[in-house]
Design an enzyme around this catalytic site. Sequence first.
Site, PDB file in Angstrom:
ATOM      1  CB  THR A 205      -0.878  -0.045   1.269  1.00  0.00           C
ATOM      2  OG1 THR A 205      -1.793  -1.112   1.124  1.00  0.00           O
ATOM      3  CG2 THR A 205      -1.615   1.247   1.536  1.00  0.00           C
ATOM      4  CG  ASP A 236      -6.016  -0.257   6.996  1.00  0.00           C
ATOM      5  OD1 ASP A 236      -5.899  -1.160   6.134  1.00  0.00           O
ATOM      6  OD2 ASP A 236      -5.061   0.468   7.334  1.00  0.00           O
TER       7      ASP A 236
HETATM    8  N1  ASP Z   1      -3.946  -2.041   4.688  1.00  0.00           N
HETATM    9  C1  ASP Z   1      -4.200  -2.680   3.428  1.00  0.00           C
HETATM   10  C2  ASP Z   1      -5.450  -3.491   3.505  1.00  0.00           C
HETATM   11  O1  ASP Z   1      -5.626  -4.213   4.482  1.00  0.00           O
HETATM   12  C3  ASP Z   1      -3.083  -3.563   2.991  1.00  0.00           C
HETATM   13  C4  ASP Z   1      -1.708  -2.948   3.051  1.00  0.00           C
HETATM   14  O2  ASP Z   1      -1.469  -1.968   3.751  1.00  0.00           O
HETATM   15  O3  ASP Z   1      -0.835  -3.469   2.370  1.00  0.00           O
HETATM   16  O4  ASP Z   1      -6.228  -3.459   2.582  1.00  0.00           O
END
Ligand code: ASP
Length: 338
Positions: A205, A236
């Site tokens: 992300t 999130d």
């Molecule tokens: N937080 C993101 C999610 O759970 C994934 C990530 O941060 O890589 O969709």
Amino acid sequence: MRIIQYVCLSLFFISIPLLAESEAPTDKGPVAIVIHGGAGTILKENMTANLEEQYKAALKEALIAGYHVLINNGSSTDAVKTAIVILEDSPLFNAGKGSVFTHDEKNSLDASIMVGNDLSAGAVAGVEVIKNPILLADKVRTDSVHVMMSGKGAEEFAQANEIQKVDSKYFYTKRRWIMLQKAKSKDEGKAFIPTDEANNFKFGTVGAVALDHSGLITAGTSTGGMTNKRYGRIGDSPIIGAGTYANKNCGISATGHGEYFIRAAVTHDICALMEYKGLSINQAADHVINEKLKAMGGDGGVIGLDANGEVMMTFNTAGMYRASIDTSGNISIKIFKD
Ligand code: ASP
């Protein structure tokens, strides 16, 4: 020293097109920017020198472009959007172009942005044909009476507001496709945090937080979510207070296992500890990421800035793609633990 650096950066990046500077600040306080490209099991022994260079170059490009906006009197919002668009356009990160695949072999993208001075926020979830979801999230913030839009409705809003759409094929990358096939063959039906087995990577992300000359803090986050996710799973990243939060005192963007970040309201919790308990941004993040979240079993990290431009990059994983330029103009670009 600082003036020379500003001039050099300006000259070098003079060709980078700036986004509309709609919120151009007038006062001259310090500026700072911090970005991330995901946290996870990122180990030096599993990373080739070439790939490490590619990641660092992409982080640097996004960081400097965002900083360029700030030193040219642009707003923190435009700096955050500029940096995140570059990361979204890179196939390296799990956001925009490099997004992971869902169980249904689609790409479903989430993003959010929040501006600290007026607590204005915008978010989109589950969009499939938006090239840069962070720009759509900001449109939701500025041109609608809502905070969050999802799926087809969000895409209709994009159409009406001249946000660039692409064919869903644009998001195909071989690396993410292979990742989905591996995830499916391993555990049918389960969503996985994106893992590149060849390099033992997780996550990916992207996010950015900036402080502009007027003291305005903006935070933004963009993601493709989890490989093999299904049933319209949303993490999130588009949730204000979980993946992204900003107020007058702080701005935070998160990356990690979303289900834990939602339940711990991570980004809001950090800002609340600063406001109610007087903790510094680094103390607050350390408590939330290394104590609370860890005790729950949640993996990941956060980046942030406070109103003085203090930089925070905290994670409880082996590594986090991260970069910052502090108020003195010092650049830091790192992947692994120190
Ligand atoms: N937080 C993101 C999610 O759970 C994934 C990530 O941060 O890589 O969709």
